[in-house]
Structures are given as structure tokens and as C-alpha cells.
Design a protein around this motif. Sequence first.
Motif, PDB file in Angstrom:
ATOM      1  N   LYS A 170      26.482  -4.498 -26.490  1.00  0.00           N
ATOM      2  CA  LYS A 170      25.760  -3.551 -25.650  1.00  0.00           C
ATOM      3  C   LYS A 170      24.362  -4.089 -25.330  1.00  0.00           C
ATOM      4  O   LYS A 170      23.655  -4.579 -26.201  1.00  0.00           O
ATOM      5  N   SER A 171      23.982  -3.987 -24.061  1.00  0.00           N
ATOM      6  CA  SER A 171      22.684  -4.507 -23.645  1.00  0.00           C
ATOM      7  C   SER A 171      22.096  -3.649 -22.536  1.00  0.00           C
ATOM      8  O   SER A 171      22.782  -2.816 -21.945  1.00  0.00           O
ATOM      9  N   ILE A 172      20.822  -3.881 -22.266  1.00  0.00           N
ATOM     10  CA  ILE A 172      20.117  -3.212 -21.169  1.00  0.00           C
ATOM     11  C   ILE A 172      19.587  -4.290 -20.235  1.00  0.00           C
ATOM     12  O   ILE A 172      18.964  -5.259 -20.684  1.00  0.00           O
ATOM     13  N   LYS A 173      19.833  -4.121 -18.956  1.00  0.00           N
ATOM     14  CA  LYS A 173      19.342  -5.079 -17.961  1.00  0.00           C
ATOM     15  C   LYS A 173      18.375  -4.377 -17.024  1.00  0.00           C
ATOM     16  O   LYS A 173      18.506  -3.180 -16.772  1.00  0.00           O
ATOM     17  N   GLY A 174      17.411  -5.123 -16.511  1.00  0.00           N
ATOM     18  CA  GLY A 174      16.459  -4.537 -15.583  1.00  0.00           C
ATOM     19  C   GLY A 174      15.353  -5.505 -15.218  1.00  0.00           C
ATOM     20  O   GLY A 174      15.287  -6.628 -15.730  1.00  0.00           O
ATOM     21  N   ALA A 194      17.129  -0.177 -14.188  1.00  0.00           N
ATOM     22  CA  ALA A 194      18.088  -0.670 -15.172  1.00  0.00           C
ATOM     23  C   ALA A 194      19.532  -0.473 -14.710  1.00  0.00           C
ATOM     24  O   ALA A 194      20.368  -1.379 -14.832  1.00  0.00           O
ATOM     25  N   GLU A 195      19.846   0.694 -14.163  1.00  0.00           N
ATOM     26  CA  GLU A 195      21.217   0.957 -13.724  1.00  0.00           C
ATOM     27  C   GLU A 195      21.603   0.050 -12.551  1.00  0.00           C
ATOM     28  O   GLU A 195      22.722  -0.476 -12.497  1.00  0.00           O
ATOM     29  N   HIS A 196      20.670  -0.137 -11.627  1.00  0.00           N
ATOM     30  CA  HIS A 196      20.927  -0.992 -10.465  1.00  0.00           C
ATOM     31  C   HIS A 196      21.243  -2.419 -10.896  1.00  0.00           C
ATOM     32  O   HIS A 196      22.234  -3.013 -10.453  1.00  0.00           O
ATOM     33  N   TRP A 197      20.406  -2.970 -11.791  1.00  0.00           N
ATOM     34  CA  TRP A 197      20.613  -4.360 -12.199  1.00  0.00           C
ATOM     35  C   TRP A 197      21.847  -4.505 -13.082  1.00  0.00           C
ATOM     36  O   TRP A 197      22.501  -5.554 -13.066  1.00  0.00           O
ATOM     37  N   ALA A 198      22.200  -3.457 -13.825  1.00  0.00           N
ATOM     38  CA  ALA A 198      23.447  -3.497 -14.596  1.00  0.00           C
ATOM     39  C   ALA A 198      24.644  -3.622 -13.656  1.00  0.00           C
ATOM     40  O   ALA A 198      25.589  -4.386 -13.919  1.00  0.00           O
ATOM     41  N   ASN A 199      24.596  -2.896 -12.525  1.00  0.00           N
ATOM     42  CA  ASN A 199      25.666  -2.983 -11.528  1.00  0.00           C
ATOM     43  C   ASN A 199      25.715  -4.353 -10.864  1.00  0.00           C
ATOM     44  O   ASN A 199      26.789  -4.919 -10.636  1.00  0.00           O
ATOM     45  N   VAL A 200      24.536  -4.893 -10.556  1.00  0.00           N
ATOM     46  CA  VAL A 200      24.483  -6.216  -9.914  1.00  0.00           C
ATOM     47  C   VAL A 200      25.110  -7.271 -10.825  1.00  0.00           C
ATOM     48  O   VAL A 200      25.955  -8.085 -10.394  1.00  0.00           O
ATOM     49  N   MET A 201      24.714  -7.272 -12.092  1.00  0.00           N
ATOM     50  CA  MET A 201      25.205  -8.290 -13.023  1.00  0.00           C
ATOM     51  C   MET A 201      26.674  -8.098 -13.372  1.00  0.00           C
ATOM     52  O   MET A 201      27.345  -9.023 -13.833  1.00  0.00           O
ATOM     53  N   TYR A 203      28.952  -7.452 -11.140  1.00  0.00           N
ATOM     54  CA  TYR A 203      29.723  -8.039 -10.051  1.00  0.00           C
ATOM     55  C   TYR A 203      29.422  -9.514  -9.819  1.00  0.00           C
ATOM     56  O   TYR A 203      30.236 -10.226  -9.222  1.00  0.00           O
ATOM     57  N   TYR A 204      28.248  -9.972 -10.264  1.00  0.00           N
ATOM     58  CA  TYR A 204      27.864 -11.355  -9.983  1.00  0.00           C
ATOM     59  C   TYR A 204      27.368 -12.034 -11.257  1.00  0.00           C
ATOM     60  O   TYR A 204      26.665 -11.433 -12.077  1.00  0.00           O
ATOM     61  N   ASP A 205      27.733 -13.287 -11.386  1.00  0.00           N
ATOM     62  CA  ASP A 205      27.350 -14.078 -12.552  1.00  0.00           C
ATOM     63  C   ASP A 205      26.066 -14.845 -12.228  1.00  0.00           C
ATOM     64  O   ASP A 205      26.068 -15.732 -11.377  1.00  0.00           O
ATOM     65  N   VAL A 206      24.985 -14.480 -12.894  1.00  0.00           N
ATOM     66  CA  VAL A 206      23.683 -15.119 -12.661  1.00  0.00           C
ATOM     67  C   VAL A 206      23.311 -15.965 -13.871  1.00  0.00           C
ATOM     68  O   VAL A 206      23.488 -15.536 -15.024  1.00  0.00           O
ATOM     69  N   GLU A 207      22.817 -17.150 -13.613  1.00  0.00           N
ATOM     70  CA  GLU A 207      22.442 -18.073 -14.691  1.00  0.00           C
ATOM     71  C   GLU A 207      21.315 -17.505 -15.551  1.00  0.00           C
ATOM     72  O   GLU A 207      20.329 -16.957 -15.043  1.00  0.00           O
ATOM     73  N   ILE A 208      21.479 -17.618 -16.856  1.00  0.00           N
ATOM     74  CA  ILE A 208      20.413 -17.258 -17.796  1.00  0.00           C
ATOM     75  C   ILE A 208      19.523 -18.482 -17.982  1.00  0.00           C
ATOM     76  O   ILE A 208      19.977 -19.529 -18.446  1.00  0.00           O
ATOM     77  N   GLU A 209      18.269 -18.332 -17.619  1.00  0.00           N
ATOM     78  CA  GLU A 209      17.347 -19.478 -17.618  1.00  0.00           C
ATOM     79  C   GLU A 209      16.733 -19.726 -18.991  1.00  0.00           C
ATOM     80  O   GLU A 209      16.606 -20.862 -19.437  1.00  0.00           O
ATOM     81  N   GLN A 210      16.336 -18.658 -19.660  1.00  0.00           N
ATOM     82  CA  GLN A 210      15.722 -18.776 -20.986  1.00  0.00           C
ATOM     83  C   GLN A 210      16.155 -17.588 -21.848  1.00  0.00           C
ATOM     84  O   GLN A 210      16.492 -16.525 -21.338  1.00  0.00           O
ATOM     85  N   THR A 211      16.116 -17.793 -23.158  1.00  0.00           N
ATOM     86  CA  THR A 211      16.434 -16.718 -24.094  1.00  0.00           C
ATOM     87  C   THR A 211      15.362 -16.640 -25.170  1.00  0.00           C
ATOM     88  O   THR A 211      15.085 -17.637 -25.848  1.00  0.00           O
ATOM     89  N   ALA A 229      19.073 -14.158  -9.315  1.00  0.00           N
ATOM     90  CA  ALA A 229      19.149 -12.704  -9.446  1.00  0.00           C
ATOM     91  C   ALA A 229      18.886 -12.019  -8.111  1.00  0.00           C
ATOM     92  O   ALA A 229      19.566 -11.053  -7.740  1.00  0.00           O
ATOM     93  N   LEU A 230      17.909 -12.519  -7.372  1.00  0.00           N
ATOM     94  CA  LEU A 230      17.586 -11.922  -6.070  1.00  0.00           C
ATOM     95  C   LEU A 230      18.718 -12.155  -5.061  1.00  0.00           C
ATOM     96  O   LEU A 230      19.012 -11.277  -4.238  1.00  0.00           O
ATOM     97  N   GLU A 231      19.329 -13.326  -5.131  1.00  0.00           N
ATOM     98  CA  GLU A 231      20.455 -13.615  -4.234  1.00  0.00           C
ATOM     99  C   GLU A 231      21.649 -12.705  -4.568  1.00  0.00           C
ATOM    100  O   GLU A 231      22.317 -12.188  -3.658  1.00  0.00           O
ATOM    101  N   ALA A 232      21.874 -12.504  -5.869  1.00  0.00           N
ATOM    102  CA  ALA A 232      22.960 -11.609  -6.294  1.00  0.00           C
ATOM    103  C   ALA A 232      22.671 -10.178  -5.847  1.00  0.00           C
ATOM    104  O   ALA A 232      23.576  -9.456  -5.402  1.00  0.00           O
ATOM    105  N   GLN A 233      21.436  -9.773  -5.932  1.00  0.00           N
ATOM    106  CA  GLN A 233      21.052  -8.421  -5.498  1.00  0.00           C
ATOM    107  C   GLN A 233      21.268  -8.261  -3.996  1.00  0.00           C
ATOM    108  O   GLN A 233      21.748  -7.213  -3.533  1.00  0.00           O
ATOM    109  N   LYS A 234      20.943  -9.301  -3.229  1.00  0.00           N
ATOM    110  CA  LYS A 234      21.126  -9.251  -1.775  1.00  0.00           C
ATOM    111  C   LYS A 234      22.602  -9.074  -1.423  1.00  0.00           C
ATOM    112  O   LYS A 234      22.970  -8.234  -0.574  1.00  0.00           O
TER     113      LYS A 234
END
Length: 246
Positions: A170-174, A194-201, A203-211, A229-234
Motif C-alpha cells: 500500500k502506498s500514497i502517490k502525489g 493524491a487520487e489523480h496521481w494514483a490513477n495516472v500511475m 494506467y502508465y508505467d513511469v520510471e522511478i528516478e530516485q528512492t 510523470a508529466l507525459e503520463a499525466q498528459k
Amino acid sequence: MQEIIALIIFTVPGFVTYFWINLFGITPSSKKNNGEMAVIIILLWIPIICIILAIYNILALASHWEVLHPSFDIPILKKEWSYVDNLADLMTLSGNIWFILFYTLLTVVVSFCLARFISKYLYKKLIVQVNKVRTNNKIASLGAHSTVWDSMFLNNQGQVVELKREGQEKSIKGCLIRVPRAHEIGHAIVLEAAEHWANVMEYYDVEIEQTYVDLDTGVMINVYNLNGALEAQKMFNERFPDGITS
């Protein structure tokens, strides 16, 4: 009362400068104990008191100019100020309320300027020289930031992140819009949409740059590639113009 005056004269300038330096973004890698703080405050006090007394002594000399310039008519300078060149004179003047006000005002101004100079120029030059020695000793160079937290999240740029605990699905995105300073008690962050970015991720696989991993608590913060992330959102907005996915 004498203790309070001594505190203002010998402690406040260094403490205020240290406060400014922290506000300007240079935070220590660890919290300082009382002994370390005392040394830092004393070291910062020395240049401040030199500047303040230089300004005061210039005004003290100017207060005697009436002999050479009879038309000189600035009341605050016509008062004959006593010249200060030792601590005894400084302690004598500390009994004058006007000098204390003058000293306090200049302390705020001078400490601000000194802290700005240290944080903008001196600290960077010091890091360069330190890294030269570390390189010669075959030790990894120090970064521009004093803490890992600062280098990750205090760069004044938008970040899309995923927050979760190690070992949990379980995670939170935003979009990260508020982060605490390095040594702020209780690290709390603010995520936008948070809900918007959870939906974006979803449907689309975005590279994780740093952890970022907090080794004490097991909290992980994944930082997504911002352009990805911005391209996936578009693409998500084009596919779901009203934001409804079902």
C-alpha cells in the motif's frame, strides 16, 4: 540585569547569525550539543563584533567633527561618543540603553549580511577546498547539501512521489508541495492531487528516478522522473478528459 546585558553583547550576535544561516539553507548534518553550539556562536561573534565596533567607532570619530565643521548639525552625531578599543570600554558602554539599542539593531543587520555571505559564497568555497583534501585522501567528496534529506527534497522544484513503508504494498502517490526542514521535529509532508496521481500511475508505467529510504523507520519515498510523470499525466487527461476512469 548585568547577566542579560552580557548575554546580548557576547551571545546574541553569534546565535542570530547561526539562525540566519540555517534559514538560508545550510543545516548541520546532526544536532549540535551545548559545547559545539558555544564554539560556533563564539566564532560567529568575532566578525560581527568587529564590524559593529568599526561602525560605532567611525560614528564616534564623526561626533567630534563639529570642531572642524561648525555648520555640522546632525544632533545624534553632535553627541560625543566614546571610542571603544577594548572589552572594558564595551562593558562600560553596555550600561547605556541607547548603545544597547544601537548594538541590537546593528546585530540584526550585520548578522543577516554575514550569514548571506557565508551561505552564498564562503560555504561553497569551503566545500571545494575540503573536497580537494578528501579527493587526495581517496575519500568520496561532500555534496553541496549537508543532509540527504536536503539534497533530495529542498531543490525548489516540483516532484511526483510515491510514499510507502518498506515491505508494504500500500502506498500514497502525489505531487510533493510541502516538506519539512532536515531537523524539524516530526517529518510531515504534503501531497497534492493524491487520487489523480494514483490513477495516472495505475494506467502508465513511469520510471522511478530516485528512492529515499529512512533506515530508522523504514519509510520509502520514490521520486518519479518528472518529465515522464508529466507525459503520463498528459496522456491520462486525453484518455479521460473528465478524470473518471470507470
